[in-house]
Motif scaffolding. Structure first.
Motif, PDB file in Angstrom:
ATOM      1  N   VAL A 298       0.864  -1.242   0.056  1.00 37.75           N
ATOM      2  CA  VAL A 298       0.085  -0.078  -0.063  1.00 37.75           C
ATOM      3  C   VAL A 298       0.812   1.294   0.038  1.00 37.75           C
ATOM      4  O   VAL A 298       1.493   1.487   0.912  1.00 37.75           O
ATOM      5  CB  VAL A 298      -0.886  -0.077   1.194  1.00 37.75           C
ATOM      6  CG1 VAL A 298      -1.772   1.301   1.072  1.00 37.75           C
ATOM      7  CG2 VAL A 298      -1.713  -1.183   1.172  1.00 37.75           C
TER       8      VAL A 298
ATOM      9  N   GLU B 267       1.245   5.345  -0.704  1.00 41.59           N
ATOM     10  CA  GLU B 267       0.020   6.685  -0.687  1.00 41.59           C
ATOM     11  C   GLU B 267       0.916   7.572  -1.199  1.00 41.59           C
ATOM     12  O   GLU B 267       2.187   7.805  -0.819  1.00 41.59           O
ATOM     13  CB  GLU B 267      -0.327   7.110   0.578  1.00 41.59           C
ATOM     14  CG  GLU B 267      -1.179   5.958   1.033  1.00 41.59           C
ATOM     15  CD  GLU B 267      -1.659   6.051   2.511  1.00 41.59           C
ATOM     16  OE1 GLU B 267      -1.243   7.358   3.144  1.00 41.59           O
ATOM     17  OE2 GLU B 267      -2.303   5.383   3.239  1.00 41.59           O
ATOM     18  N   TYR B 268       0.651   8.693  -2.091  1.00 43.96           N
ATOM     19  CA  TYR B 268       1.394   9.855  -2.531  1.00 43.96           C
ATOM     20  C   TYR B 268       0.294  11.130  -3.160  1.00 43.96           C
ATOM     21  O   TYR B 268      -0.904  10.459  -3.568  1.00 43.96           O
ATOM     22  CB  TYR B 268       2.219   9.467  -3.939  1.00 43.96           C
ATOM     23  CG  TYR B 268       1.710   8.711  -4.814  1.00 43.96           C
ATOM     24  CD1 TYR B 268       1.217   9.500  -5.972  1.00 43.96           C
ATOM     25  CD2 TYR B 268       1.482   7.523  -4.887  1.00 43.96           C
ATOM     26  CE1 TYR B 268       0.741   8.788  -7.003  1.00 43.96           C
ATOM     27  CE2 TYR B 268       0.855   6.845  -5.974  1.00 43.96           C
ATOM     28  CZ  TYR B 268       0.623   7.642  -7.010  1.00 43.96           C
ATOM     29  OH  TYR B 268      -0.134   6.845  -8.246  1.00 43.96           O
TER      30      TYR B 268
ATOM     31  N   GLN C 132      -3.362  10.519  -2.441  1.00 47.88           N
ATOM     32  CA  GLN C 132      -4.013   9.380  -2.738  1.00 47.88           C
ATOM     33  C   GLN C 132      -3.940   8.522  -1.555  1.00 47.88           C
ATOM     34  O   GLN C 132      -2.676   8.218  -1.126  1.00 47.88           O
ATOM     35  CB  GLN C 132      -3.755   8.781  -3.942  1.00 47.88           C
ATOM     36  CG  GLN C 132      -3.746   9.711  -4.967  1.00 47.88           C
ATOM     37  CD  GLN C 132      -3.671   9.050  -6.421  1.00 47.88           C
ATOM     38  OE1 GLN C 132      -3.322   7.931  -6.461  1.00 47.88           O
ATOM     39  NE2 GLN C 132      -3.249  10.075  -7.552  1.00 47.88           N
ATOM     40  N   ARG C 133      -4.988   8.175  -0.865  1.00 49.62           N
ATOM     41  CA  ARG C 133      -4.769   7.015   0.260  1.00 49.62           C
ATOM     42  C   ARG C 133      -5.487   6.013   0.086  1.00 49.62           C
ATOM     43  O   ARG C 133      -6.848   5.824  -0.639  1.00 49.62           O
ATOM     44  CB  ARG C 133      -5.581   7.979   1.520  1.00 49.62           C
ATOM     45  CG  ARG C 133      -4.684   9.255   1.824  1.00 49.62           C
ATOM     46  CD  ARG C 133      -4.983   9.845   3.026  1.00 49.62           C
ATOM     47  NE  ARG C 133      -4.517   9.022   4.320  1.00 49.62           N
ATOM     48  CZ  ARG C 133      -3.492   9.237   4.546  1.00 49.62           C
ATOM     49  NH1 ARG C 133      -2.753   9.891   4.303  1.00 49.62           N
ATOM     50  NH2 ARG C 133      -3.269   8.155   5.809  1.00 49.62           N
TER      51      ARG C 133
ATOM     52  N   THR D 227      -1.638  -0.902  -4.043  1.00 49.69           N
ATOM     53  CA  THR D 227      -1.202  -0.639  -5.376  1.00 49.69           C
ATOM     54  C   THR D 227      -0.260  -1.530  -5.724  1.00 49.69           C
ATOM     55  O   THR D 227       0.026  -1.632  -7.052  1.00 49.69           O
ATOM     56  CB  THR D 227      -0.504   0.596  -5.196  1.00 49.69           C
ATOM     57  OG1 THR D 227       0.705   0.492  -4.203  1.00 49.69           O
ATOM     58  CG2 THR D 227      -1.145   1.981  -4.890  1.00 49.69           C
TER      59      THR D 227
ATOM     60  N   ALA E 238       5.377   6.827  -4.569  1.00 43.30           N
ATOM     61  CA  ALA E 238       5.377   7.181  -3.134  1.00 43.30           C
ATOM     62  C   ALA E 238       6.634   7.553  -2.635  1.00 43.30           C
ATOM     63  O   ALA E 238       6.814   8.355  -1.458  1.00 43.30           O
ATOM     64  CB  ALA E 238       4.776   6.085  -2.280  1.00 43.30           C
TER      65      ALA E 238
ATOM     66  N   GLY F 226       5.924   9.637   0.426  1.00 45.34           N
ATOM     67  CA  GLY F 226       4.652   9.173   0.759  1.00 45.34           C
ATOM     68  C   GLY F 226       4.827   7.894   1.643  1.00 45.34           C
ATOM     69  O   GLY F 226       5.830   7.088   1.641  1.00 45.34           O
TER      70      GLY F 226
END
Length: 440
Positions: free
Chosen positions: A152, A154-155, A158-159, A163, A185, A190
């Motif tokens: 997982v 996030e960047y 976007q949470r 991915t 990320a 992220g």
């Protein structure tokens, strides 16, 4: 003591010499007022065996008196033992602490998750968990699901959402995935998490990644209890052999699909649309691979990882990971994963070989790879390669186009001397080039 030091040995007696003894004391007749016998050492109330008037001389041997001062009475612990035990415990504590610190430094000496010895400094597994004749997909899934994780990343605000996928490399908390799964990320600072089969989440950092080989190594200190996946060999695969793909396609964790090896040594480009430099000599499979499978393991029926699922072909002819499965997927061979992971663990970076020449990648007539330009002071120039040369073989393996040439070169390591067969003015020539190196 060394051999050169003198020895202070006590002088020894010659064989047959008599050891001097203390002459026996003179016997004293017993009287009612006689002081205690000097050999006695008996408890109060005990009668000396020598108090009889019929005893003419003491018995042979040492006197039956109290033991010498350097001998401890039976049943008591010698006084010198406690200091020795205390010192020994202190030494063991110091040594244990030092070893523990060394083990910690092995995973943190250059940066988060780096290991100075590379793969040799971590606990990987190679032994196949299943027998050669295993044909059970269920058995493979039972062995590998605990070693497969979601990634997982996030960047840019976007949470949530898985991915990609990955698998546990060792018992030190390292996880293998694709570069394109975590690159955004990582570049945007992220957060990255790995999620195990039971839903437990562990914060992870990027130890290093290679866009060239589309490999990334993550480190999660609290994930050391996860089960490492057994590493196998893609070189032992045969076309038609059964394989299993495991991962989190479309965010669906712990998904298992099965198929066969469709082809071997397939030159393809992996990574996202913005990164067209990730060329691999892929294992092709018809096991269903979808977005989210990227970074997950491709496994043989003995339960060993033979590749990292990285890309799928689309109906438009492109190779990437955004469209759905059409039965043509590609995995990075585990041999390349080992090499790249070892380099990343050691330094946080990966190196790849270069020759210092530009090649046409659009030409696809199957006749070879044409050289567009040779840069000065490079392995290509030093080895005699020229603009217009068409490379048709690398180490005896046929080269059909520019992508095949790049893949063939990247199958070797920097510093290796490799033979190239080229067509020049209609004649074949063999050139030996010592490969250079770049980081990426």
């Amino acid at each position: 003591m060394t051999q050169d030091e003198p020895r202070d040995d006590e002088p020894t007696q010659p064989l047959g010499a008599l050891r001097p003894t203390t002459p026996p004391p003179t016997w004293v007749p017993p009287t009612t007022q006689s002081p205690p016998h000097r050999w006695a050492g008996l408890p109060p109330g005990a009668t000396s065996p020598y108090s009889s008037p019929y005893a003419q001389q003491p018995p042979f041997g040492p006197p039956p008196g109290p033991p010498p001062r350097h001998l401890a009475p039976r049943g008591r612990v010698p006084g010198w033992l406690w200091p020795v035990v205390s010192v020994l415990a202190l030494v063991l504590g110091v040594v244990g602490g030092a070893l523990g610190g060394l083990a910690y430094e092995r995973v943190t000496d250059d940066g988060p998750g780096t290991v100075s010895e590379g793969l040799a400094g971590v606990d990987t597994v190679s032994q196949a968990p299943l027998p050669v004749d295993n044909g059970s997909i269920e058995a493979v899934a039972a062995r590998l699901l605990p070693s497969t994780v979601q990634i997982v990343a996030e960047y840019d605000g976007q949470r949530g959402g898985a991915t990609g996928s990955g698998f546990v490399l060792d018992r030190q908390g390292h996880v293998i995935t694709n570069n394109h799964v975590v690159v955004d990320a990582d570049e945007n600072n992220g957060p990255i998490e790995i999620v195990d089969q039971d839903g437990n989440r562990y914060k992870a950092t990027v130890v290093g990644r290679s866009s060239v080989y589309d490999i990334a190594v993550l480190y999660a200190a609290k994930a050391r209890g996860l089960t490492p996946a057994a590493l196998g060999s893609s070189q032992a695969l045969r076309v038609g052999e059964g394989v299993v793909a495991i991962g989190s396609p479309l965010g669906l964790s712990s998904t298992v699909t099965a198929g066969i090896v469709s082809a071997l040594h397939r030159p393809v480009t992996t990574g996202d649309a913005g990164n067209d430099s990730s060329y691999i000599n892929a294992v092709q499979t018809d096991a269903a691979i979808n977005p989210g499978n990227s970074g997950g393991p491709l496994v043989n029926l003995r339960g060993q990882v033979v590749g990292v699922n990285s890309a799928i072909a689309t109906t438009g002819g492109a190779i990437g990971g955004e469209s759905g499965n059409i039965g043509v997927g590609f995995a990075i061979p585990i041999e390349q994963v080992r090499i790249t992971a070892d380099q990343i663990l050691r330094t946080g970076e990966a190196r790849y070989p270069v020759i210092g020449a530009q090649v046409q990648t659009g030409r696809n007539d199957g006749q070879g790879a044409e050289i567009d330009e040779v840069m000065p002071d490079t392995p290509a120039e030093k080895g005699g390669l020229r603009k217009g040369d068409v490379i048709v073989e690398v180490e005896g393996e046929r080269v059909t186009d520019g992508i095949a040439l790049i893949v063939a070169i990247r199958s070797h390591q920097p510093g290796e001397t490799v033979e190239f067969t080229v067509l020049r003015d209609g004649e074949e020539k063999t050139l030996s080039l010592t490969l250079g190196a770049e980081t990426g």
